[in-house]
Write an enzyme that holds these catalytic residues in place. Structure first.
Site, PDB file in Angstrom:
ATOM      1  N   LYS A   1       0.842  -1.196   0.000  1.00  0.00           N
ATOM      2  CA  LYS A   1       0.000   0.000   0.000  1.00  0.00           C
ATOM      3  C   LYS A   1       0.878   1.247   0.000  1.00  0.00           C
ATOM      4  CE  LYS A   1      -3.967   1.985   2.519  1.00  0.00           C
ATOM      5  NZ  LYS A   1      -4.863   1.830   3.698  1.00  0.00           N
TER       6      LYS A   1
ATOM      7  N   SER B   1      -9.755   2.172   2.810  1.00  0.00           N
ATOM      8  CA  SER B   1      -8.911   2.965   1.930  1.00  0.00           C
ATOM      9  C   SER B   1      -7.932   2.112   1.124  1.00  0.00           C
ATOM     10  CB  SER B   1      -8.103   3.980   2.755  1.00  0.00           C
ATOM     11  OG  SER B   1      -7.227   3.314   3.654  1.00  0.00           O
TER      12      SER B   1
ATOM     13  N   SER C   1      -9.870  -0.413   6.969  1.00  0.00           N
ATOM     14  CA  SER C   1      -9.328  -0.216   5.625  1.00  0.00           C
ATOM     15  C   SER C   1      -8.618  -1.418   5.034  1.00  0.00           C
ATOM     16  CB  SER C   1      -8.369   0.982   5.621  1.00  0.00           C
ATOM     17  OG  SER C   1      -9.073   2.174   5.832  1.00  0.00           O
TER      18      SER C   1
END
Length: 541
Positions: free
Chosen positions: A110, A185, A209
């Site tokens: 990420k 997210s 997330s």
């Protein structure tokens, strides 16, 4: 190292590149150890698939129907690490024996986890093009284990959002239906795993997330116990809530990745000193007999999709039929958790993001004709932050302001304590708690971008675990109207191994219900087909 879901796996079978990328991470590791596949072959197969099907999040072309999971692809370094691993294995000897069992298996990261040699942007214009001078702790662990890093995945800007539509560089799409969101997210990591663009990935979870994208994409997402994985080198949103964890296609793969990245780090003051349990061994469990599973009797299900409710009820009955003891528990303060979270999180975010002003950190915008420091800061923040980030900064700054601190932030912290007490009372009666991960399946792109409250409500089931610092795991629970939905398991703090054990058993029990995304049936359909029909939670078409 045991392998989950691999009873019929033939380590010596000849496989095409398309078949290779569909293996679990541990199946890939077995083939590498057996010499039937090289790391270069594995990495190249993933890179080729990314090149053909992923697309560019920054592209506005209507014809670009890729998933758009990656912001940056790390081609040269990934192949170099793979070649190094292959050379060590080919040479044999002590160095080969010392290789980590996952060495040579690629991973995605990420884009809020700082990584030397690759941009780390947190999907924000504020950090566009920034190259970190150091690695995050989890990246150090990844490099030490010699896992080739495929690239950095898209996300909501500074991890603020529930759909991966709030990236400054474009949206990510759900492989199950390219007109729907992958969750947020960390939608880029989950979408990459679901679309076979990576076998597993790193994410971060502040209020769901990792787990919500797992639910929306039919994958597995784990939020470890707070402090079980170091946050050193992770761009902070809300420091008392953020936690790094794995995204994977199986519970055992997630366990194996946490085994790599977890453990104490002296540079993180919240890092637990505990010695890690053997998560992979725990995930070998397939037995639910006698496990006490708590179902929250008094949690509001207002806003939960009717199909999700029905699927959840069917899964609870399946667990009961497999020998689990279903126990109703009371967690009366969970309904207040959402409101408390959306005061605590923005308050901490406003503090953490104050440094991005074009003077201390971040790209600088100078007003035409120059300006004072205050004018430079204002211009930088106006241009550098997106609407959702600004919204949360303003909310958090207000909650921390004189005259409102006790009424808002202070009260929210009291609710946080009550949520922790609810968990403690529940875990005196049960081994794990069970809830749907999200109240709905994946929603359509654009459906909630103009309604922040609707977006925030998606976190209603995941937020309590972050407030209490306990581990939460989302596993595929079936499908609703052809789209995946997730089951969330929550365990007491420091009981990550218990969560992997129960989670693996639930995964095996419900495996036939999880369905497959359109990519798993025909990759070319990614360029515009409707999603394929998949079994519902009840196993019917």
């Amino acid at each position: 190292m045991s392998t989950a879901m691999t009873e019929s796996f033939d380590v010596n079978a000849e496989l095409t590149a398309d078949q290779l990328v569909r293996l679990t991470a541990l199946q890939m590791a077995e083939r590498l150890a057996a010499g039937t596949t090289t790391s270069v072959e594995l990495v190249q197969a993933h890179l080729d698939r990314i090149a053909e099907y992923d697309g560019d999040p920054r592209s506005d072309a209507a014809s670009d129907r890729g998933v758009r999971a990656y912001l940056h692809v790390n081609t040269d370094e990934a192949l170099a690490v793979a070649a190094e691993v292959d050379a060590i294995r080919a040479a044999g000897g002590a160095e080969a024996e010392a290789l980590h069992p996952l060495a040579g298996v690629p991973v995605a990261v990420k884009d809020n986890i700082v990584t030397v040699g690759q941009p780390t942007t947190a999907a924000s214009t504020m950090l566009d093009g920034w190259m970190s001078p150091y690695d995050a702790h989890v990246i150090e662990r990844i490099r030490a284990a010699k896992l080739p890093i495929l690239g950095k995945t898209n996300m909501d800007e500074f991890a603020m959002g529930g759909s991966t539509e709030h990236s400054a560089f474009g949206i990510t799409r759900n492989p199950w239906d390219l007109d729907r969101v992958p969750g947020g997210s960390g939608g880029g990591s989950a979408a990459a795993v679901a679309a076979f663009l990576a076998p597993f990935a790193l994410g971060s979870d502040t209020g769901g997330s990792i787990r919500e994208p797992a639910a929306f994409t039919g994958t597995v997402g784990m939020k470890p116990t707070y402090g079980a994985v170091s946050r050193y080198g992770v761009i902070a949103m809300a420091s008392s809530l953020d936690q790094v964890g794995p995204a994977a296609r199986t519970v055992t793969d997630a366990a194996a990745l946490q085994q790599v990245i977890g453990g104490h780090d002296r540079r993180d003051s919240t890092s637990l000193p505990d010695e890690q349990a053997d998560f992979v061994a725990a995930a070998a469990n397939r037995d639910l007999t006698g496990v006490k599973v708590g179902v929250i009797a008094d949690q509001s299900t207002e806003g939960f999709d009717a199909g999700v409710k029905a699927a959840f009820d069917a899964d609870v009955q399946a667990l009961r039929g497999a020998g689990a003891e279903i126990v109703e528990v009371s967690c009366p303060h969970f309904d207040a958790a959402l409101a408390a979270y959306y005061l605590i999180m923005p308050s901490e975010a406003s503090s953490n993001l104050a440094r991005y002003d074009g003077v201390r950190y971040g790209n600088r915008v100078v007003p035409e004709g120059g300006g004072t420091i205050e004018q430079v800061m204002a211009a930088t923040r106006e241009a550098g932050f997106g609407p959702e980030v600004k919204r949360r900064i303003i909310l958090g700054t207000y909650a921390l302001s004189a005259g409102y601190y006790d009424a808002y932030y202070g009260s929210a912290q009291k609710v946080r304590t009550l949520v922790q007490e609810d968990f403690a009372a529940a875990f005196e009666k049960v081994d794990v708690l069970l809830t749907p991960t999200a109240p709905t399946p994946a929603f359509e792109l654009g459906a909630q971008t103009t309604d922040p409250m609707a977006m925030y409500l998606n976190d209603i089931a995941t937020i309590p675990a972050n407030l209490a610092g306990v581990p939460g795991l989302s596993v595929p629970g079936g499908t609703v109207d052809g789209l995946p939905y997730g089951l969330q398991l929550v365990a007491p703090a420091r009981e990550d191994a218990r969560l992997y054990s129960v989670g693996a058993a639930v995964e095996a029990l419900l495996d036939e219900r999880r369905g497959t995304p359109v990519w798993a049936q025909a990759p070319d359909l990614v360029k515009g087909a409707e999603r394929a029909a998949a079994p519902t939670a009840g196993g019917q078409q």
